[in-house]
Structures are given as structure tokens and as C-alpha cells.
Design a protein around this motif. Structure first.
Motif, PDB file in Angstrom:
ATOM      1  N   UNK A 269      46.144  29.671  56.265  1.00  0.00           N
ATOM      2  CA  UNK A 269      44.498  29.519  56.746  1.00  0.00           C
ATOM      3  C   UNK A 269      44.515  28.602  57.997  1.00  0.00           C
ATOM      4  N   UNK A 270      45.358  27.752  57.800  1.00  0.00           N
ATOM      5  CA  UNK A 270      45.403  26.866  58.987  1.00  0.00           C
ATOM      6  C   UNK A 270      45.814  27.645  60.200  1.00  0.00           C
ATOM      7  N   UNK A 271      46.691  28.324  60.231  1.00  0.00           N
ATOM      8  CA  UNK A 271      47.325  29.058  61.334  1.00  0.00           C
ATOM      9  C   UNK A 271      46.425  29.875  61.828  1.00  0.00           C
ATOM     10  N   UNK A 272      45.750  30.713  61.130  1.00  0.00           N
ATOM     11  CA  UNK A 272      44.660  31.577  61.394  1.00  0.00           C
ATOM     12  C   UNK A 272      43.343  30.761  61.987  1.00  0.00           C
ATOM     13  N   UNK A 273      43.321  29.558  61.633  1.00  0.00           N
ATOM     14  CA  UNK A 273      42.146  28.667  61.856  1.00  0.00           C
ATOM     15  C   UNK A 273      40.812  29.086  60.887  1.00  0.00           C
ATOM     16  N   UNK A 274      41.161  29.607  59.747  1.00  0.00           N
ATOM     17  CA  UNK A 274      40.249  30.042  58.820  1.00  0.00           C
ATOM     18  C   UNK A 274      39.761  28.586  58.375  1.00  0.00           C
ATOM     19  N   UNK A 275      38.372  28.405  58.171  1.00  0.00           N
ATOM     20  CA  UNK A 275      37.978  27.146  57.634  1.00  0.00           C
ATOM     21  C   UNK A 275      38.103  27.101  55.997  1.00  0.00           C
ATOM     22  N   UNK A 276      38.551  25.680  55.743  1.00  0.00           N
ATOM     23  CA  UNK A 276      39.007  25.720  54.120  1.00  0.00           C
ATOM     24  C   UNK A 276      37.883  26.376  53.116  1.00  0.00           C
ATOM     25  N   UNK A 277      36.548  26.149  53.508  1.00  0.00           N
ATOM     26  CA  UNK A 277      35.474  26.424  52.488  1.00  0.00           C
ATOM     27  C   UNK A 277      35.622  28.033  52.396  1.00  0.00           C
ATOM     28  N   UNK A 278      36.285  28.852  53.450  1.00  0.00           N
ATOM     29  CA  UNK A 278      36.113  30.279  53.326  1.00  0.00           C
ATOM     30  C   UNK A 278      37.379  30.726  52.344  1.00  0.00           C
ATOM     31  N   UNK A 279      38.274  30.063  52.074  1.00  0.00           N
ATOM     32  CA  UNK A 279      39.472  30.615  51.436  1.00  0.00           C
ATOM     33  C   UNK A 279      39.404  30.440  49.885  1.00  0.00           C
ATOM     34  N   UNK A 280      39.421  31.603  49.464  1.00  0.00           N
ATOM     35  CA  UNK A 280      39.178  31.846  47.956  1.00  0.00           C
ATOM     36  C   UNK A 280      40.732  31.512  47.302  1.00  0.00           C
ATOM     37  N   UNK A 281      40.633  30.995  45.901  1.00  0.00           N
ATOM     38  CA  UNK A 281      41.795  30.479  45.439  1.00  0.00           C
ATOM     39  C   UNK A 281      41.908  30.691  43.914  1.00  0.00           C
ATOM     40  N   UNK A 282      42.757  31.124  43.475  1.00  0.00           N
ATOM     41  CA  UNK A 282      42.886  30.585  41.948  1.00  0.00           C
ATOM     42  C   UNK A 282      44.333  30.485  41.236  1.00  0.00           C
ATOM     43  N   UNK A 283      45.072  30.110  42.149  1.00  0.00           N
ATOM     44  CA  UNK A 283      46.547  30.040  42.005  1.00  0.00           C
ATOM     45  C   UNK A 283      46.762  28.829  41.051  1.00  0.00           C
ATOM     46  N   UNK A 284      45.796  27.841  41.198  1.00  0.00           N
ATOM     47  CA  UNK A 284      45.794  26.595  40.464  1.00  0.00           C
ATOM     48  C   UNK A 284      45.869  27.041  38.607  1.00  0.00           C
ATOM     49  N   UNK A 285      45.065  28.160  38.462  1.00  0.00           N
ATOM     50  CA  UNK A 285      44.856  28.529  37.130  1.00  0.00           C
ATOM     51  C   UNK A 285      45.646  29.630  36.707  1.00  0.00           C
ATOM     52  N   UNK A 286      46.214  30.221  37.416  1.00  0.00           N
ATOM     53  CA  UNK A 286      46.944  31.576  36.924  1.00  0.00           C
ATOM     54  C   UNK A 286      48.409  31.640  37.584  1.00  0.00           C
ATOM     55  N   UNK A 287      48.653  30.934  38.545  1.00  0.00           N
ATOM     56  CA  UNK A 287      50.007  30.846  38.904  1.00  0.00           C
ATOM     57  C   UNK A 287      50.067  32.030  40.335  1.00  0.00           C
ATOM     58  N   UNK A 288      51.454  32.492  40.355  1.00  0.00           N
ATOM     59  CA  UNK A 288      51.610  33.625  41.225  1.00  0.00           C
ATOM     60  C   UNK A 288      51.945  34.585  40.322  1.00  0.00           C
ATOM     61  N   UNK A 289      50.890  35.598  40.264  1.00  0.00           N
ATOM     62  CA  UNK A 289      50.833  36.882  39.524  1.00  0.00           C
ATOM     63  C   UNK A 289      51.455  38.133  39.938  1.00  0.00           C
ATOM     64  N   UNK A 290      52.269  37.959  41.131  1.00  0.00           N
ATOM     65  CA  UNK A 290      53.087  38.876  41.847  1.00  0.00           C
ATOM     66  C   UNK A 290      51.992  40.012  42.282  1.00  0.00           C
ATOM     67  N   UNK A 291      52.221  41.435  41.674  1.00  0.00           N
ATOM     68  CA  UNK A 291      51.150  42.358  42.232  1.00  0.00           C
ATOM     69  C   UNK A 291      49.717  42.167  41.720  1.00  0.00           C
TER      70      UNK A 291
END
Length: 337
Positions: A269-291
Motif C-alpha cells: 500500500x505504501x509503495x502504491x501510495x494507497x491511503x491506509x484507511x482504504x486498505x481492507x484487512x482481516x489477516x489479524x483474524x484469519x491468517x494467510x488462508x492462501x487461495x
């Protein structure tokens, strides 16, 4: 503006399924030389879902697929694609069984293995079938039980991965409709295959004539070069697909990156200059679930109101192979169940 009536694949349903068993960082700390602080500081993950004995990838895929079909209003599909690296068996493909259990007997069905990029690759494959007129409605499922290939004593991988499934239904429509997918950017680099690998189980090991090393049945990851490649490849791929779509980065309402770990997501996100508030995330609750990663995070964000109809969403993924892929979608008004 002139309407774009080209045939396209349109998202019309989404569904997910996670195993009920939650494994927290504190749970892992009782088994491994690790701690909640160590895991969170390196990955951003605090818990993940893990299958119980007797559960397989097809079980998760069927649950997610059924929910996606319900979200899409029911009915049949012309094709089922299951993106997975952990099929029920090396042979046959898992998808035909999944289709049959969903009441779709006779429908063409196959697996696609592109690891963490598998769902985006599968979306592109489904889009190709729809645009070519081969299919009018496709069920795409990303499902993995990646904990089954981990070394239970390797804290660096056990802390990261979880099990889960997510699915979408695509229907034939037009390119100017909300929910129309594309364009796509896909790529691979097989010279770095050893960075993320399960050495045993395939023809390379079976045909070697050498005794099986028990350690080779487990997944291995070379963390630092994987991190660098993930950030570079997803950033470049996302930029390419934005250019193809004619979008600027400021046009992106939400950024859905493969949920590898929080540090990678933040770096991309930082490399693309996407603002942090526009990044959706759930890795904290489910981890890396691959596909399953991409459909899970999209469904979670939509259910939470973080993605709403009309949002322009940038999707990018990266995984073993090495392989990567990106696409864009304007989020449609669909039933989230």
C-alpha cells in the motif's frame, strides 16, 4: 459517456466458510518457542482458523460454494473452478466432488493450483470462459487447508497460515455494469520456485529413486526474499492493471491485497501510495488462508460496510511459483447472506 456493451463477467454472489476452531497466538505459545508479541510484531496476526480431524478442503469448499450460490439467488452454473494447493487427493481433482455435493453433477469442474495467486488466476479463467461464450455462469471457489502441509514445529510458518474457503458466482453481463471484472494482469517467475515449496509428494521426489526425507513433506519458506518479491510483484502488477483500466491511484476506494501478513500489505500500500484507511484487512483474524484469502477479505469488508456498492476496488495477489495477479472491480449491490 458511451455505454460499454462488450460481454463481461459480473460478480453476482459471494460466500465464505471458516472452520469453527480458533487457534490464538497464546495457544501456539504453549506448543512452540514463540509468543503473542513475537507473532503480532512480525505478521500482524493474532488468531487463525484450523480444521478439526476428519475435515478436508472439499468440506470447506462446499460450504463456501453453497453460500455463494445462495447469495447469487440459487440456480445452476456452467462451470466450477476450485483454486487450491491442498486438494483432498493428488488424484483426482477436488472440484468434481465439490460440484457433485452442491447438486451440480455433470457440470465441468477442475482445480487450479496457483497457490496464493490461485483465486485471481481462477477469476481470470472464469472470465475467459464467459467472454468466449463457453459459459454464462461460473462458480469460483478458493479453498485451502494449508495447515495440513505445515511442519508443526516451525513457528515461522505455523504462526502465519490458517484454513478457510471463499467463493463467488460470476454471470455473463456487460463491461459497463457494476461488478464487471477486469482487466487482469498475471505473471510468474519459476526461477524462484524454491522460495516457497513443499519438496515431496510430486513426480520430482517420487521419481528420484531416493528415500523420502520426512521433512520434505512440509512447506518451506525463505522469508526475506519472499517478502521482497511479494512487495515488488504485487506493486508492479497492481500498477499495470490500474493503467489498463484507466484508473489513477486516487480513483481506488478500497485496496484488497492478498492477506499474506500485515507488514507485506502495508508495504505494498505504501509503495502504491494507497491511503491506509482504504486498505481492507482481516489477516489479524484469519491468517494467510492462501487461495481463500481474497474472497474472504472482500466478503468481510463488504459485510462490515467497509466496501459498499459503487466502490472501485483494486485486487492483487502473490504466491508460490512464484506467481502473481491483479484485477479491478466496481463493487456491485449483492446479497451478502
Amino acid at each position: 459517456m458511451t455505454a460499454d456493451h462488450r460481454r463481461a463477467a459480473v460478480l453476482c454472489g459471494i460466500g465464505t466458510w471458516l472452520p469453527p476452531r480458533v487457534v490464538t497466538n497464546d495457544d501456539l505459545a504453549q506448543q512452540l518457542d514463540t509468543s503473542d508479541e513475537w507473532i503480532r510484531s512480525r505478521t500482524g496476526i493474532r488468531e487463525r482458523r484450523v480444521i478439526d480431524p476428519g475435515t478436508s478442503t472439499s468440506d470447506l469448499a462446499v460450504e463456501a460454494g453453497a453460500r455463494a450460490l445462495k447469495s447469487a439467488g440459487g440456480g445452476n452454473v456452467d462451470l466450477v473452478i476450485v483454486a487450491t494447493t491442498t486438494p483432498d487427493h493428488p488424484c483426482p481433482s477436488t472440484a468434481p466432488e465439490v460440484a457433485s455435493r452442491l447438486g451440480l453433477t455433470g457440470v465441468p469442474a477442475f482445480d487450479l493450483n496457483a497457490v496464493c495467486a490461485g483465486f485471481v488466476y481462477s477469476l481470470a479463467t472464469a472470465v475467459g470462459h464467459i467472454v468466449a461464450g463457453i459459459a454464462s455462469r461460473v462458480l469460483v471457489i478458493g479453498a485451502d487447508t494449508f495447515t495440513t502441509v505445515l511442519n508443526p514445529h516451525d513457528r515461522t510458518t505455523v504462526a502465519i497460515f490458517g484454513d478457510g474457503a471463499g467463493a463467488v458466482v460470476l454471470r455473463a453481463g456487460t463491461a459497463d455494469e457494476p461488478g464487471a471484472l477486469g482487466p487482469f494482469d498475471l505473471g510468474s517467475d519459476g526461477t524462484n520456485a524454491e522460495l516457497l515449496i513443499v519438496p515431496a509428494g510430486g513426480s520430482r521426489q517420487r521419481g528420484s529413486g531416493q528415500p523420502l526425507d520426512p521433512a520434505d513433506v512440509h512447506f518451506r519458506m525463505d522469508g526475506q526474499p519472499v517478502f521482497r518479491n511479494a512487495v515488488t510483484r504485487m506493486s508492479e502488477s497492481a500498477a499495470k492493471v490500474l493503467a489498463q483500466a484507466g484508473w489513477r491511484i486516487e480513483d481506488v476506494d478500497r485496496f484488497a491485497c492478498h492477506q499474506a501478513n500485515a507488514r507485506i500489505l502495508t508495504a505494498v500500500a505504501r509503495t502504491l501510495e494507497v491511503p491506509e484507511e482504504r486498505v481492507v484487512m482481516n489477516v489479524d483474524r484469519v491468517g494467510n488462508t492462501v487461495a481463500a484469502s481474497i474472497p474472504l477479505v472482500l466478503a468481510d469488508a463488504a459485510a462490515a460496510g467497509d466496501i459498499v456498492p459503487g466502490h472501485r476496488v483494486l485486487i492483487t495477489s502473490f504466491g508460490a511459483g512464484l506467481g502473481w495477479g491483479s484485477t479491478v472491480i466496481t463493487w456491485p449491490d449483492i446479497d451478502l447472506g
